[in-house]
Write an enzyme that holds these catalytic residues in place. Structure first.
Site, PDB file in Angstrom:
ATOM      1  N   ASP A  82       0.813  -1.230   0.000  1.00  0.00           N
ATOM      2  CA  ASP A  82       0.000   0.000   0.000  1.00  0.00           C
ATOM      3  C   ASP A  82       0.840   1.271   0.000  1.00  0.00           C
ATOM      4  O   ASP A  82       2.061   1.232   0.187  1.00  0.00           O
ATOM      5  CB  ASP A  82      -0.972   0.002   1.197  1.00  0.00           C
ATOM      6  CG  ASP A  82      -0.332  -0.514   2.490  1.00  0.00           C
ATOM      7  OD1 ASP A  82       0.902  -0.434   2.618  1.00  0.00           O
ATOM      8  OD2 ASP A  82      -1.073  -0.990   3.365  1.00  0.00           O
ATOM      9  N   ASN A 109      -8.134  -4.626  14.517  1.00  0.00           N
ATOM     10  CA  ASN A 109      -9.495  -4.973  14.091  1.00  0.00           C
ATOM     11  C   ASN A 109      -9.498  -6.048  12.999  1.00  0.00           C
ATOM     12  O   ASN A 109     -10.506  -6.283  12.355  1.00  0.00           O
ATOM     13  CB  ASN A 109     -10.235  -3.723  13.597  1.00  0.00           C
ATOM     14  CG  ASN A 109      -9.544  -3.079  12.400  1.00  0.00           C
ATOM     15  OD1 ASN A 109      -8.537  -3.602  11.909  1.00  0.00           O
ATOM     16  ND2 ASN A 109     -10.079  -1.974  11.937  1.00  0.00           N
TER      17      ASN A 109
END
Ligand code: PGA
Length: 241
Positions: free
Chosen positions: A67, A136
């Protein structure tokens, strides 16, 4: 998934570096999928040492990163381009033109994500993908709810992420609000995957990833469907005291 229990962050880093080193030295040509963040920092340190001590030729190595932030060009100190230069590329003898990250400063982001996906394909796909995991359960910038069939795409960063990153910038306006990220199907196309996890803040995500349902609410759970995943996790991430 294969689980490797390690004592601590240091041992996790050493084992992961060893896996990458072995892949590099046993392959005639190799495409590595690389990650940024705090987790892999020491892995790169060990890997740099191993490669340099053994004078490993890296002309057969190609890298693609997961990314990059949108709006930061490759020279921006907070860009992942610069992170990778500092922590890995500038410290070893890898041809710079073999190293790829998404271009966060591209004028046309839709073209950029399609081109990045194509680039990975043209390189022959990722042989070994390094991953960290978010608290998460995110992998790369694929937050909960990301489609399992997603390819490289533009992601809106959550407010929490934007605020967390604010400390690295002079003003909040400069903090990137979007990123380009490989998608979950891009990551699943890798031939093998090594995930690293250290610390108790990762424990819930690791348990859910390995034992929970495969569900888009926990992006990393898709890895249960991959045939070659090694999870290197320390005692705290495994709640082993
Ligand atoms: P960290 O991030 O390595 O900085 O903990 C991991 C991730 O969010 O993938």
């Amino acid at each position: 998934m294969k689980l490797v229990h390690v004592e601590n962050y240091d041992e996790m880093s050493m084992q992961a570096a060893r896996a990458v080193f072995d892949k590099i030295t046993s392959s005639e040509r190799v495409v590595l999928g690389l990650a940024t963040g705090s987790t892999p920092e020491k892995m790169y340190d060990y890997l740099v040492d191993m490669l340099n001590k053994n004078k490993v030729d890296l002309s057969h190595v190609y890298t693609v990163n997961l990314d990059e932030y949108v709006g930061l060009d490759a020279d921006h100190p907070q860009s992942y381009h610069q992170y990778m230069n500092r922590i890995f590329f500038d410290r070893v003898d890898i041809p710079k033109n073999h190293t790829f990250l998404p271009n966060g400063a591209a004028e046309n982001l839709e073209d950029e994500v399609a081109e990045y996906e194509k680039l990975i394909e043209e390189l022959g796909g990722v042989d070994l993908q390094i991953l960290g995991i978010g608290r998460n359960g995110h992998i790369a910038f694929n937050e909960p709810g990301t489609a399992f069939d997603s390819e490289t795409h533009v992601v809106d960063l959550t407010e929490t992420t934007v605020n967390d990153n604010a400390r690295f910038f002079d003003t909040i306006d400069e903090v990137p609000k979007q990123a380009i990220s490989m998608g979950l199907s891009t990551i699943m196309n890798a031939k093998s995957i090594v995930m690293m996890a250290s610390g108790e803040e990762k424990a819930d995500a690791i348990t859910a990833m390995m034992e929970g349902e495969v569900d888009e609410s926990l992006p990393a759970s898709i890895l249960q469907r991959h045939h070659d995943v090694t999870v290197i996790a320390d005692r705290k991430a495994l709640r082993e005291g």
